[in-house]
Design an enzyme around this catalytic site. Sequence first.
Site, PDB file in Angstrom:
ATOM      1  CG  ASP A  98      -8.163  -7.840  -8.569  1.00 21.20           C
ATOM      2  OD1 ASP A  98      -8.804  -8.427  -7.690  1.00 21.20           O
ATOM      3  OD2 ASP A  98      -7.696  -8.416  -9.575  1.00 21.20           O
ATOM      4  CB  ALA A 100      -2.469  -4.651  -4.150  1.00 25.33           C
ATOM      5  CD  GLU A 125      -7.033  -9.875  -4.313  1.00 21.36           C
ATOM      6  OE1 GLU A 125      -7.585 -10.982  -4.243  1.00 21.36           O
ATOM      7  OE2 GLU A 125      -6.704  -9.360  -5.399  1.00 21.36           O
ATOM      8  CD1 TRP A 197      -1.209   0.952  11.360  1.00 20.06           C
ATOM      9  CD2 TRP A 197       0.424   0.353   9.948  1.00 20.06           C
ATOM     10  NE1 TRP A 197      -0.803   2.085  10.704  1.00 20.06           N
ATOM     11  CE2 TRP A 197       0.206   1.748   9.832  1.00 20.06           C
ATOM     12  CE3 TRP A 197       1.386  -0.254   9.145  1.00 20.06           C
ATOM     13  CZ2 TRP A 197       0.932   2.544   8.944  1.00 20.06           C
ATOM     14  CZ3 TRP A 197       2.110   0.536   8.265  1.00 20.06           C
ATOM     15  CH2 TRP A 197       1.890   1.917   8.167  1.00 20.06           C
ATOM     16  CG  ASP A 209     -10.444 -13.960  -5.576  1.00 20.65           C
ATOM     17  OD1 ASP A 209     -10.929 -14.332  -6.660  1.00 20.65           O
ATOM     18  OD2 ASP A 209      -9.899 -12.843  -5.432  1.00 20.65           O
TER      19      ASP A 209
END
Length: 268
Positions: A98, A100, A125, A197, A209
């Site tokens: 969370d 991050a 995140e 990527w 969220d």
Amino acid sequence: MHLLPYCSACRCADSQDEHGRWNNYHDDHDHEGHPIDWGQWAITGNDHEFGGQGNPDTGDDFWGAPDLDHTNSHLREALTHWLQHLRENVGFTGWRFDFAKGYAAKYIKEYVENSGATDNLNVGEMWVDLDWKDGGELDYHQDAARQRLCNWVDECQARSTVFDFVTKGILQEAVRHCQYWRLADGKKKAPGLIGWWPSKAVTFVDNHDTGSTQKHWPFPSDKVTQGYAYILTHPGMPCIFWEHFFDWGDNARNEILALLKVRKDAGL
């Protein structure tokens, strides 16, 4: 069907100090029998709102909760023990990190490796800001935002995937305004992280969220299944939001199921 449980790793304070600030972390014992008593020393020194006394923050600040000092080896060891317990005794397979961007990605590498989750899916995140023109129109060029996602994956030495917020932002603007030219970058590749990527990109339409009751950045509600038509037919690892599948009724669920079948039949 093979189901694996993942834990959203987030540690919140559980009591206030004498000034009413939520900055104390208590537990009778950790999972090895040691008492946990974290106070202001465990919070970054530049987090003045919560009276932090630790080292400077290694990431972005979050106004709603204390920023833990991940440079502190004692705190990292305790967090690692907690993750090991969640894997070995509770049964979680990997981690959703969370907020991050709130600390350096190199610590993600340490937590994944030391908790035994290296060979499993982990996801960060990393909510990056997109570039917008004056007047509120999304800029066509979003290379800076997806480069920030690439940098984060590089910094954790690819021990974790990352949520592709760039794809979400571009996709919802494209379907909202019928601007489908947005869905190819200047080199005719997908414009989000999946164009650069894809093996490290976790795509999604909404989450708790961005959508749901918080609605910080919601996908157009009448275009949600169009969103799934895109992410379920493109590279990356697509996520399906629980509410869309279980709470939005049979029509939405059946359309998502049909798209899942297409993806499975194609061997993606």
